[in-house]
Write an enzyme that holds these catalytic residues in place. Sequence first.
Site, PDB file in Angstrom:
ATOM      1  N   GLY A  90       0.733  -0.948  -0.068  1.00 48.02           N
ATOM      2  CA  GLY A  90      -0.113   0.051   0.013  1.00 48.02           C
ATOM      3  C   GLY A  90       0.940   1.339  -0.054  1.00 48.02           C
ATOM      4  O   GLY A  90       1.677   1.206   0.850  1.00 48.02           O
TER       5      GLY A  90
ATOM      6  N   ARG B 143     -18.672  13.673  14.213  1.00 49.56           N
ATOM      7  CA  ARG B 143     -19.069  13.102  13.033  1.00 49.56           C
ATOM      8  C   ARG B 143     -20.394  12.177  13.232  1.00 49.56           C
ATOM      9  O   ARG B 143     -21.129  12.198  12.617  1.00 49.56           O
ATOM     10  CB  ARG B 143     -17.947  12.438  12.272  1.00 49.56           C
ATOM     11  CG  ARG B 143     -17.228  13.391  11.477  1.00 49.56           C
ATOM     12  CD  ARG B 143     -16.018  12.846  10.792  1.00 49.56           C
ATOM     13  NE  ARG B 143     -15.210  13.857  10.314  1.00 49.56           N
ATOM     14  CZ  ARG B 143     -14.306  13.454   9.444  1.00 49.56           C
ATOM     15  NH1 ARG B 143     -13.911  12.279   9.166  1.00 49.56           N
ATOM     16  NH2 ARG B 143     -13.703  14.543   8.785  1.00 49.56           N
TER      17      ARG B 143
ATOM     18  N   HIS C  66     -19.784   9.246   7.481  1.00 50.19           N
ATOM     19  CA  HIS C  66     -19.674  10.766   7.325  1.00 50.19           C
ATOM     20  C   HIS C  66     -20.958  11.563   7.170  1.00 50.19           C
ATOM     21  O   HIS C  66     -21.556  11.124   6.220  1.00 50.19           O
ATOM     22  CB  HIS C  66     -18.397  11.015   6.072  1.00 50.19           C
ATOM     23  CG  HIS C  66     -17.839  12.628   6.076  1.00 50.19           C
ATOM     24  ND1 HIS C  66     -18.492  13.674   5.989  1.00 50.19           N
ATOM     25  CD2 HIS C  66     -16.525  12.878   6.573  1.00 50.19           C
ATOM     26  CE1 HIS C  66     -17.894  14.601   6.031  1.00 50.19           C
ATOM     27  NE2 HIS C  66     -16.667  14.244   6.398  1.00 50.19           N
TER      28      HIS C  66
END
Lengths: 678, 296
Positions: free
Chosen positions: A10, A298, A237
């Site tokens: 990654g 959030r 979100h």
Amino acid sequence: MAKQRVMIVGGGLAGLAAAMKLAELGVDVDLMSLTPVKRSHSVCAQGGINSVNALTRQQGDTEWNHLDDTVYGGDFLQHQPPVKEMVYWGPRIIDLMDRLGVPFNRTPEGFRDQRRFGGTLFKRTAFAGATTGQQLLYALDEQVRRWETEGKVTKYEFWDFLAPVLDDDGICRGCVGQDLVTMEIRAFPADAVVIASGGCGLIFGRSTMSMACTGSAVSRAFQAGAKYGNGEFIQVHPTAVPGADKLRLMSESARGEGGRVWVPRTPHDPRDPKSIPENERYYFLEERYPKYGNLVPRDIATREIFNICTHEGLSVDPTRPCVYLDLTHIPRATLDLKLGGILEIYEKFTGVDPRTAPMKIFPAVHYSMGGLWVDYQRSADGGLQLGNPRNQQTNISGLYAIGECDYQYHGANRLGANSLLSCIFSGLIVAPSIDSRLKSQKGIAADSSSKLFAHAVRQKQAEHDALLKNSAAGRGISGVGRGGENPYRIHEELGQVMTRAATVVRYNSTLAEAIDSVHALQDRLRRSSLSDTGNWTNQNVVFTKALRDMIPLAKTILLGALKRDECRGAHFKPDFMMPGIESSDPAEQRRQAEAWCDRFEANTRKWLKSTIAVLDVNGEPQLSYEDVDTSLITPRPRLYGLVGAEIIEQVWKERQAAKQLSNNGAPQSVAHPEAVKN
Amino acid sequence: MSESHAHDSAAPHADNGHSHAPARTHFEVRILRQNAPGEQSYWERHKVAHEPDMNVISVLQRIAAQATTIDGIAVAPVAWDCNCLEEVCGACTMVVNGHVRQACSALVDRLLEDNAEEIELRPMQKFPVVRDLVVDRGRLFRALEKLHCWIPVDGYYDLGSGPPASPAQQQERYPLSECMSCGCCLDACPQYTKIELERREGETDEQFHARREAAYDRNFVGAHAISQVMLMNLHPTGTMQAGERIDALTAEGGIQVCGNAQNCVQVCPKHIPLTRSIGRAGRAATKRMFQRFFDR
């Protein structure tokens, strides 16, 4: 002469930070990525990166406050020492990125500008327009390219991580990868393997994540015996732009710069939003949370937006749920300077200019707070012992995890603008940890028995060949196997099941049904047929393998959510809510507050634990629970917007004070001048 | 468009949310395919069901799922490259209806307004095709290596903050820093020509790699890389190696190859002032040449 090497899987912020730091320490690095690393999902991070700074410090901010906001925002579900270390490194990390050339926005005097993000009262977030992730990633990408020209880093882009290679003692000696162009499968001996593959949003079908965020690398480590922590904590979100192919993030920075969330008080008011007078607008976040307003954490913002659309019936659009996110009161020049990047996205994909019309937004799956379980070594002062090989290591010796794919740092809910910090931080600190490991390790992975690697490659090759062969045999006129199953359709169904059961609100009955559905999908997937059975850039087979590997993670997310009978951060079950206090009679209030605190304490004893999943021999997740290190800040109720919060808080503080007294100066926490304030 | 529902429903006599034109149920897509490098390319036609808010990526996803051409022939799914779908990663560049651009921000309804007959997809022209719409853009990243596009800091230990910068400097650098290496500017550039090498018999991976990089280095670096040099040279630390980068930029395949066609700046999806970067780089190169001449 073989040398020690490290494989990083990654190339986002975490992987690149680890690669450059390892190279600086003199270690040879291989870097494997599904995409050219410059195209990693970190480019999508928009709003900014947190740290205490000279300005906020003088307003009373400290690293300790940042730690407190992080653990309080995360509902106390994270081990506190790594978080403490991270926040104390914050200012240094911003400085480093500044030195690497990140064009952070500037104040007129030439300092780095800062904005506010959710879950904090300070302007603690440094930013580069509204494309901070992109700028940070490019700076790291440039450094890694520099090391590449010096031969310290070798990139394997368009390569898929298939499995770690473990020796007879269960120690990780490298990995098997597959070239996505030639489909060649080969082994990479490595003295440590670092998984930095990001989140697993694709399990939910549509999310704000990129198409490479399948979670497959993590799942393959999980299937090889790595433990998975806090799987059920998926952050949704609050603000994203709904789309047919994906949900596009509208950064919290839009609210950080003054964006206001509202709905018309009249359901589905057909008027142009700009013509609706102030008194007919419902700024529900500002009314319900006066202290934080539009910048509540959030999980709170997400639930409120979800509720106002679904339960209160106040969605702006009658056909699909959404609310207004309004920037139209902010001068155009300011918007272009500070939010240009995200406003362009909105404009480009919806055809509407958010500088003149309020945006229509709705919550979307955004961030995996769960991930591979990783270890750490606590230092005497409550941080991390730097350079200890245990830091960021999974339960498999030699296998590490960093960035979004590890389970540290965020707890039950991620504080906005903390992800970039945690990714770069975990990447930077894993390097000296691995360096220590390499120095103390005898032998070199490349010298391990070649049988070990040959066996691993053979196994993966056989799986690959079988998938192609079954498909070829079953292929009918439809292009999908005769009686066979289409993996793309199965993925669509998986996404629907997961989104319905395990996002904003969760019910046990729905979760149990979803687990059955995933089992059924898994059966169908076993009968899947590919429409491409070739061995050149076969995206069909790569996707099918990734999909197959989503199943164990999907089950882990669902099972974790089913078993956890409480509400904590991103995990919200209405059946286990602790309602506020309605009574106006002081004595009754007091009594209810005491009862509330009793219940809170009982819940904490039972549930303030990390969920740890392992896969049994049948590939089914088995859960256990691990205590959380809360030695720095004692867990306290998260009371945002709760009716009667004041009296509960008062009772809670009295109880804490009484406890402190009975302990009589024998502090269980690390002595810190500010610790007592909590 | 998401807004159209709201507007239409507010308008009289349009309660179905669509205009008077008969609702489109399907549309056709023509794709230039190629199974592998060096093989003959061929056109293939697909029929896709129309859905609201589609982009070219969702079209390719539907084609992958149905894997059948318009004539009912079973085919392998079309290969394509994509990642973020927000037009910031630069992965999904291709030629859509003759224009090089990102597939994710190519909205189907908009494309059909321009050409109701069909949508045409082909791979970028200046890079070797790997398969179908996937091309090898390694050369693009090689240019960044050749030109030392990084800030050569003293290391990653804590050495305090970066050099101060004015808002004006930041606003000058920021747009250049938005370059996502998508390759549009290169595909549109008449001076940037395709380089496709074949492996020689007996050549090892390393040998082939080295020969390819040498070929890349001899040929034009392109607007994106010139602009990145200016980005690095504008940084207070990066400017310390400005001369070296300009030297690399004036070597073979450098800025002198630019024919000033200005196609690059027109196709850049991020509106990066590429021609301004090229102009500045040219002046810096001239200045450097005189400096070196008098320093001899």
